[in-house]
Write an enzyme that holds these catalytic residues in place. Structure first.
Site, PDB file in Angstrom:
ATOM      1  N   HIS A 130      38.108 -31.857 -14.039  1.00  0.00           N
ATOM      2  CA  HIS A 130      37.598 -33.121 -13.478  1.00  0.00           C
ATOM      3  C   HIS A 130      36.093 -33.278 -13.686  1.00  0.00           C
ATOM      4  CE1 HIS A 130      41.322 -33.104 -10.644  1.00  0.00           C
ATOM      5  NE2 HIS A 130      41.629 -33.511 -11.845  1.00  0.00           N
ATOM      6  N   CYS A 141      25.098 -45.415 -24.557  1.00  0.00           N
ATOM      7  CA  CYS A 141      24.841 -44.620 -25.776  1.00  0.00           C
ATOM      8  C   CYS A 141      25.329 -43.181 -25.660  1.00  0.00           C
ATOM      9  CB  CYS A 141      23.354 -44.653 -26.108  1.00  0.00           C
ATOM     10  SG  CYS A 141      22.355 -43.676 -24.972  1.00  0.00           S
TER      11      CYS A 141
HETATM   12  N1  APR Z   1      41.017 -21.636   1.664  1.00  0.00           N
HETATM   13  C1  APR Z   1      42.066 -22.077   0.913  1.00  0.00           C
HETATM   14  N2  APR Z   1      42.550 -23.355   0.957  1.00  0.00           N
HETATM   15  C2  APR Z   1      41.965 -24.199   1.831  1.00  0.00           C
HETATM   16  C3  APR Z   1      40.874 -23.806   2.665  1.00  0.00           C
HETATM   17  C4  APR Z   1      40.403 -22.455   2.550  1.00  0.00           C
HETATM   18  N3  APR Z   1      39.382 -22.002   3.272  1.00  0.00           N
HETATM   19  N4  APR Z   1      40.514 -24.884   3.423  1.00  0.00           N
HETATM   20  C5  APR Z   1      41.360 -25.900   3.074  1.00  0.00           C
HETATM   21  N5  APR Z   1      42.227 -25.483   2.134  1.00  0.00           N
HETATM   22  C6  APR Z   1      43.287 -26.244   1.459  1.00  0.00           C
HETATM   23  C7  APR Z   1      43.868 -27.398   2.257  1.00  0.00           C
HETATM   24  O1  APR Z   1      44.942 -26.977   3.090  1.00  0.00           O
HETATM   25  C8  APR Z   1      44.352 -28.344   1.150  1.00  0.00           C
HETATM   26  O2  APR Z   1      45.696 -28.054   0.790  1.00  0.00           O
HETATM   27  O3  APR Z   1      42.704 -26.837   0.320  1.00  0.00           O
HETATM   28  C9  APR Z   1      43.439 -28.007  -0.035  1.00  0.00           C
HETATM   29  C10 APR Z   1      42.427 -29.092  -0.407  1.00  0.00           C
HETATM   30  O4  APR Z   1      43.160 -30.202  -0.856  1.00  0.00           O
HETATM   31  P1  APR Z   1      42.392 -31.541  -1.309  1.00  0.00           P
HETATM   32  O5  APR Z   1      41.366 -31.878  -0.329  1.00  0.00           O
HETATM   33  O6  APR Z   1      43.452 -32.535  -1.613  1.00  0.00           O
HETATM   34  O7  APR Z   1      41.625 -31.097  -2.639  1.00  0.00           O
HETATM   35  P2  APR Z   1      42.187 -30.870  -4.122  1.00  0.00           P
HETATM   36  O8  APR Z   1      43.597 -30.420  -4.112  1.00  0.00           O
HETATM   37  O9  APR Z   1      41.226 -30.035  -4.840  1.00  0.00           O
HETATM   38  O10 APR Z   1      42.128 -32.394  -4.698  1.00  0.00           O
HETATM   39  C11 APR Z   1      42.471 -32.614  -6.035  1.00  0.00           C
HETATM   40  O11 APR Z   1      41.721 -34.891  -5.847  1.00  0.00           O
HETATM   41  O12 APR Z   1      40.213 -36.298  -4.930  1.00  0.00           O
HETATM   42  C12 APR Z   1      40.591 -35.707  -6.102  1.00  0.00           C
HETATM   43  O13 APR Z   1      39.296 -35.204  -8.012  1.00  0.00           O
HETATM   44  C13 APR Z   1      39.502 -34.824  -6.682  1.00  0.00           C
HETATM   45  O14 APR Z   1      39.709 -32.642  -7.711  1.00  0.00           O
HETATM   46  C14 APR Z   1      40.115 -33.419  -6.619  1.00  0.00           C
HETATM   47  C15 APR Z   1      41.594 -33.699  -6.623  1.00  0.00           C
END
Ligand code: APR
Length: 270
Positions: A130, A141
């Site tokens: 991403h 450009c």
């Molecule tokens: N350790 C491990 N996992 C964790 C922790 C932690 N300390 N804290 C939270 N989580 C988990 C949550 O339970 C959740 O399932 O991390 C996950 C985060 O999920 P999202 O917020 O949806 O993030 P992500 O999966 O990376 O999103 C994917 O969505 O918004 C777009 O481009 C953005 O790259 C991103 C993509």
């Protein structure tokens, strides 16, 4: 399933013999990371209780339409994120993955994160699906610009060469992923012996298809997350808890070898 009750994980870390055996035999290990990996550094996740998308609308901040409609609003938000990310440090999840890269013949990180924390921690093979918040470019450009160059400009940064609008080099909703990063990630997923999905909700595609792709190609699929996700039922091993502690414990176990000394608070903190 390794149960890591909050606060108790340090002493009762349980990795199955199957996982340890697959890691012991593995030539190629792949880690697939999401916002949860950076949560312990202070980077908010997107969909958690305090998640970014709980407070703001992605269609108002992370799309080309939003940018063309209101570049000042979008830049205000990215300038805030750039400064926040520059002020924090990688955490134990990041450092554990740096150590794992030294342990296996082949190791790669496929990340959805734009915070550059894997590289800042010292990881070498990192595929950025991403984009990266430390890069920017002119939409007219294509001229690249550093964060230093864009953040010192008042208001919406402009290209010094052609005067065009400058945007962060991240993938917005509705945009294609960088082809080279995607192709390398698919090759890694298809060749992995063990595929570890860490801190992602697994709802954003096409990235979220990679763990299943790896499993279908015979990889041992591990998920690390405090909460179950749509991927959990496909995982061969679900390690429930915060990734900082779990990944540190796994590295401690791997570096001590299967029959090494018992895990202690000390070894997990090191
Ligand atoms: N350790 C491990 N996992 C964790 C922790 C932690 N300390 N804290 C939270 N989580 C988990 C949550 O339970 C959740 O399932 O991390 C996950 C985060 O999920 P999202 O917020 O949806 O993030 P992500 O999966 O990376 O999103 C994917 O969505 O918004 C777009 O481009 C953005 O790259 C991103 C993509």
């Amino acid at each position: 399933m390794g149960a890591f009750a909050p606060g108790a994980w340090t002493l009762t870390a349980e990795f199955s013999d199957r996982l340890l055996a697959r890691l012991a035999d593995a030539k190629f290990v792949v880690a697939f990371t999401g916002a949860g990996v950076s949560a312990e550094s202070g980077v908010p996740t997107f969909r958690g209780a305090e998640g970014i998308w709980k407070k703001s609308k992605p269609e108002e901040l992370a799309s080309m339409n939003a940018f063309m409609k209101n570049p000042a609003l979008v830049w205000e938000w990215y300038a805030h994120r750039k400064k926040l990310i520059a002020s924090i440090q990688p955490n134990r999840s990041h450092t554990a993955l740096v150590r794992m890269e030294q342990m296996f013949q082949q190791f790669a990180i496929i990340t959805q994160n734009i915070d550059n924390l894997h590289r800042r921690a010292g990881s070498r093979t990192v595929y950025e699906l991403h984009g990266n918040i430390e890069r920017n470019y002119c939409i007219t450009c294509g001229r690249p610009q550093t964060n230093e160059e864009v953040l010192r400009q008042p208001g919406v940064p402009r290209c010094p060469a052609c005067g065009g609008l400058v945007r962060p080099d991240v993938v917005w909703f509705g945009e294609f992923l960088p082809e080279d990063q995607w192709d390398a990630s698919v090759r890694a997923a298809e060749s992995a012996d063990v595929f570890i999905s860490i801190g992602t909700s697994g709802v954003v595609y096409p990235a979220a298809s990679l763990p299943v792709m790896a499993k279908l190609r015979g990889a041992f699929l591990v998920e690390v997350n405090p909460e179950p996700t749509p991927l959990t039922e496909r995982a061969d091993e679900f390690l429930q808890g915060a990734s900082g502690g779990i990944m540190s414990a796994l590295v401690a176990r791997l570096s001590a070898g299967k029959s090494g000394p018992p895990l202690t608070e000390q070894s997990l903190q090191s």
